[in-house]
Design an enzyme around this catalytic site. Structure first.
Site, PDB file in Angstrom:
ATOM      1  N   GLY A 184       0.825  -1.207   0.000  1.00 35.71           N
ATOM      2  CA  GLY A 184       0.000   0.000   0.000  1.00 35.71           C
ATOM      3  C   GLY A 184       0.855   1.252   0.000  1.00 35.71           C
ATOM      4  O   GLY A 184       1.588   1.515   0.950  1.00 35.71           O
ATOM      5  N   SER A 189       1.410   7.292  14.462  1.00 34.11           N
ATOM      6  CA  SER A 189       0.916   8.670  14.478  1.00 34.11           C
ATOM      7  C   SER A 189       2.025   9.639  14.096  1.00 34.11           C
ATOM      8  O   SER A 189       3.178   9.467  14.480  1.00 34.11           O
ATOM      9  CB  SER A 189       0.389   9.039  15.865  1.00 34.11           C
ATOM     10  N   LYS A 202      -3.730   3.715  20.053  1.00 33.14           N
ATOM     11  CA  LYS A 202      -3.764   4.700  18.956  1.00 33.14           C
ATOM     12  C   LYS A 202      -5.152   5.323  18.831  1.00 33.14           C
ATOM     13  O   LYS A 202      -5.303   6.523  18.549  1.00 33.14           O
ATOM     14  CB  LYS A 202      -3.370   4.020  17.635  1.00 33.14           C
ATOM     15  N   HIS A 225      -5.425   7.870  21.498  1.00 39.22           N
ATOM     16  CA  HIS A 225      -4.609   9.005  21.031  1.00 39.22           C
ATOM     17  C   HIS A 225      -5.439   9.884  20.105  1.00 39.22           C
ATOM     18  O   HIS A 225      -5.465  11.113  20.241  1.00 39.22           O
ATOM     19  CB  HIS A 225      -3.368   8.488  20.290  1.00 39.22           C
ATOM     20  N   ASN A 226      -6.133   9.269  19.167  1.00 39.51           N
ATOM     21  CA  ASN A 226      -6.923  10.046  18.208  1.00 39.51           C
ATOM     22  C   ASN A 226      -8.122  10.718  18.868  1.00 39.51           C
ATOM     23  O   ASN A 226      -8.526  11.801  18.462  1.00 39.51           O
ATOM     24  CB  ASN A 226      -7.381   9.151  17.056  1.00 39.51           C
ATOM     25  N   GLU A 270      -6.753  13.673  20.390  1.00 40.66           N
ATOM     26  CA  GLU A 270      -6.440  14.569  19.264  1.00 40.66           C
ATOM     27  C   GLU A 270      -7.685  15.315  18.792  1.00 40.66           C
ATOM     28  O   GLU A 270      -7.637  16.530  18.545  1.00 40.66           O
ATOM     29  CB  GLU A 270      -5.846  13.729  18.130  1.00 40.66           C
ATOM     30  N   LYS A 281     -12.367  10.019  10.216  1.00 42.94           N
ATOM     31  CA  LYS A 281     -12.207   8.664   9.684  1.00 42.94           C
ATOM     32  C   LYS A 281     -12.749   7.604  10.624  1.00 42.94           C
ATOM     33  O   LYS A 281     -12.591   6.419  10.376  1.00 42.94           O
ATOM     34  CB  LYS A 281     -10.726   8.394   9.370  1.00 42.94           C
TER      35      LYS A 281
END
Length: 616
Positions: A163, A287, A342, A345-346, A349, A418
Site C-alpha cells: 500500500g 501517528s 492509537k 490518542h486520536n 487529538e 475517519k
C-alpha cells in the site's frame, strides 16, 4: 556471527570469495592474554573482550572506506554488536550461523590446532543473545548450501510494504534512508493504479535499491525469511482482503503488521485467525501524519510479542526519539492493545483540535480578531505551557494566504473524520468511562457536516442579541490549559480502565513517553504528564492546585463565549466534567429514585449500603 564451532571461518571465507571481498577472522585479532585464557579453558569476561572488539570495530570503519569485507566474529551479546558497528550500523548485514549444542560440540572436538576448547561452549551458549535483525542460517547443511542460502538472502529485502498511499510512501522512504532494503507492492488497477510501486521508486533517489511490484507472489518471494510485511491499506474489509491474498504465499513464522487505523477488535480477530496458520500478526498504531511517517512517527505496537521482536529493530529505527534519544516506539500489550492506544490518542487529538477551534471562534467572531491577530497570540503561547504540535500548525494555517486573502476563509466549514474518534467514544461507553470532552469533539464534527441545515438555521436566528464582556488573554490561556488537562485526564483514564477490563497491563507512563514526539498530540503538557503518571492526573498533588486556580477562567470563557453565541462544546464539556467530578452536590440520587419509581430498579441507601432496596 555465532558461537565457537558454528563454522564462521569456513562460511566467511566462502562468502567473501562469492562476493569478491576480503575476509577477516575475528580470532586473529584477540590479544595474547585472551588466547592464553581460552587455551587454559577460562571463559573470557566482558572486560577481556573490550580491546578485541575495539580492534574489530576499527577494522569495520576502515572497510567502510573501501569496498567492504566479510568479518567472522562471535558477537554473542547485543552490547558487543553495538560496539562493533558504532557509526557504521546502516552499512552492516548480520548473518547468524546457528545449530544444536551437540552438533557444534562434536565439530569442536573433531577440529585440531584451535585454542578454543569445547569445554567453553556452555559459556558461549549461556551469553548468546539472538538478534532479531540477523539473517539466520542453519548449519545442518553443507558449507556450499549454507553459502548459497546466504547469497540468496543478501539479495532479498528486509521489509515489505503493501500500500503506497501517503503514509505508505512516507514509511518506505523512512526505512530506505535508514539503510534497510525495501520491497514495495501496490495493487494494479488498469487505467487507475498502474505500476505505482515502480514509478514511485523511479522518482526517488533514496529508493535506488528498493524493489517494486504489482504482483503479490513476486513481492513475497523478494523478502528475507522470516518475512516482515507492513500493511498500509484502508481499515476494514481491505485489510482482510490483503491478508486473505497474502497468507497462502507465506511460511510459518512470517509476520504481518497492520499499521493502519484498524479497530482493535478486528486486530484481535486477525491475530487469532493467523495464529492458527503459525503466522504472527501485529496491530501497530502509527501517528505523525505524512511528515511523521517520512521522518519519525510515534509507534504503538500490540499483538504477537514474538512477532514484535522480529519487527522491533525496524520500527525503532524509523521512530521519532524522545528528549533522552529513546525511540518513541514500544510493544504495549497483546491482542489489540496497540490499535486501542492509537484510537485513544486520536480521541484526545479530536478534542485538542476542537479546543483550539473554539478559541479561534471566540477570538474571531466574538471579539473581532483577524487570523493574523489570533496567530500572533497563539505564537506567543508556543514558548510556554500551551506549546503543542497542533497549536504550532494552527499558527501556520492562520497566517496562510491565497490571492491576498486568508486561505482559511476558502476552506469549507465541514470537518470530517475517519471514525477513530467515534470508536474511542464507543469504547468509553462500553467500559463505562466518562469521556464528555471526546464526545463533544466527535459530535461537533458531526454537526459541522450539516452545512445546509446550519445555513438555514443561521438565517432564522440571525437577530439573537449579543452580550459583550471584557477579554483577558491570560485567563483565556488558563481556560484553554485547564480544558486540555481535563481532556488528557479523561484519555488516560479510558486507557486505565481498558487495561483492567482486557488484561493488557498497559504502562501509562510509557505511553505518555511514546507520545512526547512523533505523534500529533505531542506537546509540553505531555512531557509534564509523563512524570505524573500512572497517578490519576487530576488527583496529583502538582495538578489539582492548578486546576482549582484555573477553574474560574474556564467559567469566564464559557460565559463570555456563550454571550457571543460561540459554540464551545469541548470547553463546556470539560467544565461540566470537572464540576461533576469535584463538587459534591448529589443529583444522581434523584435519577436512581426515578429509575426505581418507574422501573423498580431499586437503590442503595446511604445508611445501609449493603443491599438494593425498592421503595414501594
Amino acid at each position: 556471527m555465532g558461537v565457537s564451532g558454528s563454522g564462521k571461518s569456513t562460511i566467511g571465507r566462502m562468502l567473501a570469495e562469492a562476493l569478491d571481498l576480503p575476509f577477516f577472522d575475528g580470532d586473529d585479532y584477540h590479544p595474547a592474554e585472551n588466547v592464553a585464557k581460552m587455551q587454559a579453558g577460562i571463559p573470557l569476561q566482558d572486560e577481556d573482550r573490550y580491546a578485541w572488539l575495539m580492534r574489530l570495530h576499527l577494522l569495520a570503519i576502515d572497510l567502510l572506506k573501501q569496498n567492504g569485507g566479510v568479518i567472522a566474529c562471535s558477537a554473542l551479546k547485543e552490547s558487543y554488536r553495538k560496539l562493533l558497528i558504532d557509526g557504521v550500523a546502516k552499512d552492516v548485514k548480520w548473518i547468524l550461523l546457528e545449530g544444536e549444542y551437540d552438533l557444534i560440540k562434536e565439530r569442536m572436538e573433531a577440529r585440531t590446532g584451535h585454542y578454543m576448547s569445547a569445554d567453553l561452549l556452555n559459556s558461549q551458549f549461556a551469553i548468546l543473545e539472538i538478534p532479531s535483525y540477523a539473517i539466520r542460517i542453519s548449519i545442518d547443511n553443507s558449507p556450499e548450501t549454507i553459502t548459497e542460502h546466504i547469497m540468496n538472502s543478501l539479495t532479498k529485502s528486509e521489509i515489505g510494504i503493501v500500500g503506497l498511499g501517503v503514509m505508505g510512501r512516507g514509511l518506505a522512504l523512512n526505512f530506505a534512508t535508514k539503510g534497510f532494503s525495501v520491497s514495495l507492492y501496490n495493487r494494479h488497477v488498469a487505467g487507475k493504479e498502474e505500476y505505482v510501486a515502480r514509478n514511485f521508486i523511479a522518482s526517488h533517489a533514496e529508493l535506488q535499491n528498493a524493489k517494486g511490484f504489482d504482483e503479490l507472489a513476486s513481492f513475497v518471494v523478494s523478502l528475507q525469511t522470516p518475512r516482515k510485511i507492513l500493511l498500509m491499506v484502508e481499515a476494514g474489509s481491505p485489510v482482510d482482503a490483503v491478508i486473505e491474498s497474502l497468507t497462502p504465499l507465506l511460511s510459518p513464522g512470517d509476520v504481518i503488521a497492520d499499521c493502519g487505523n484498524s479497530h482493535y477488535a478486528d486486530t484481535k480477530r486477525r491475530i487469532n485467525q493467523l495464529a492458527k496458520q503459525q503466522l504472527h500478526f501485529l496491530g501497530v498504531g502509527v501517528s505523525g501524519g505524512e511528515k511523521g511517517a517520512r521522518y519519525g512517527p510515534s509507534i504503538m505496537a500490540g499483538g504477537s510479542h514474538e512477532g514484535y521482536q522480529l519487527f522491533q529493530h525496524l520500527l525503532e529505527s524509523i521512530a521519532a526519539c524522545d528528549k533522552q534519544n529513546r525511540p518513541c516506539c514500544n510493544y504495549l500489550g497483546d491482542e489489540g492493545a496497540g490499535h486501542f492506544v492509537k484510537m485513544i490518542h486520536n480521541g484526545i487529538e479530536y478534542a485538542e483540535m476542537q479546543l483550539i477551534a473554539e478559541l479561534y471562534g471566540t477570538l474571531r467572531y466574538g471579539y473581532g480578531f483577524n487570523p493574523d491577530g489570533i496567530a500572533k497570540l497563539f505564537d506567543q503561547w508556543l514558548t510556554g505551557i500551551h506549546q503543542s504540535f497542533l497549536l504550532d500548525i494552527t499558527v501556520q494555517i492562520l497566517r496562510a494566504r491565497e490571492d491576498d486573502n486568508w486561505l482559511l476563509d476558502k476552506i469549507s466549514d465541514a470537518s470530517q473524520s475517519k471514525g477513530t474518534g467515534a470508536w474511542a467514544l464507543q469504547s468509553a461507553n462500553e467500559l463505562g468511562v466518562a469521556s464528555p470532552v471526546i464526545a463533544a469533539a466527535v459530535h461537533a464534527r458531526f454537526l459541522s457536516g450539516n452545512i445546509g441545515g446550519r445555513a438555514e438555521a443561521s438565517k432564522l436566528y440571525h437577530d439573537l442579541g449579543r452580550h459583550v464582556t471584557p477579554l483577558d488573554e491570560d485567563r483565556l490561556g488558563d481556560a484553554f490549559y485547564l480544558a486540555r488537562l481535563i481532556n488528557h485526564h479523561l484519555g488516560f483514564e479510558l486507557l486505565r480502565e481498558a487495561s483492567k477490563a482486557y488484561h493488557w497491563n498497559l504502562d501509562l507512563q510509557e505511553i505518555a513517553r511514546i507520545w512526547t514526539n512523533g505523534c500529533i498530540i505531542r506537546s509540553s503538557l505531555m512531557e509534564t504528564l509523563r512524570d505524573i503518571l500512572p497517578t490519576s492526573l487530576l488527583m496529583h498533588s502538582s495538578v489539582y492546585p492548578q486546576a482549582k486556580g484555573k477553574h474560574g477562567a474556564l467559567i469566564d470563557l464559557i460565559v463570555s463565549g456563550t454571550s457571543h453565541q460561540i459554540h464551545l462544546p469541548c470547553h463546556s464539556a470539560a467544565l461540566n466534567f470537572l464540576n461533576g467530578f469535584t463538587i459534591n452536590q448529589p443529583t444522581g440520587n434523584l435519577i436512581q429514585a426515578q429509575r426505581d419509581f418507574f422501573g423498580a430498579h431499586g437503590f442503595q441507601r446511604v445508611d445501609d449500603p449493603s443491599g438494593n432496596i425498592h421503595h414501594l
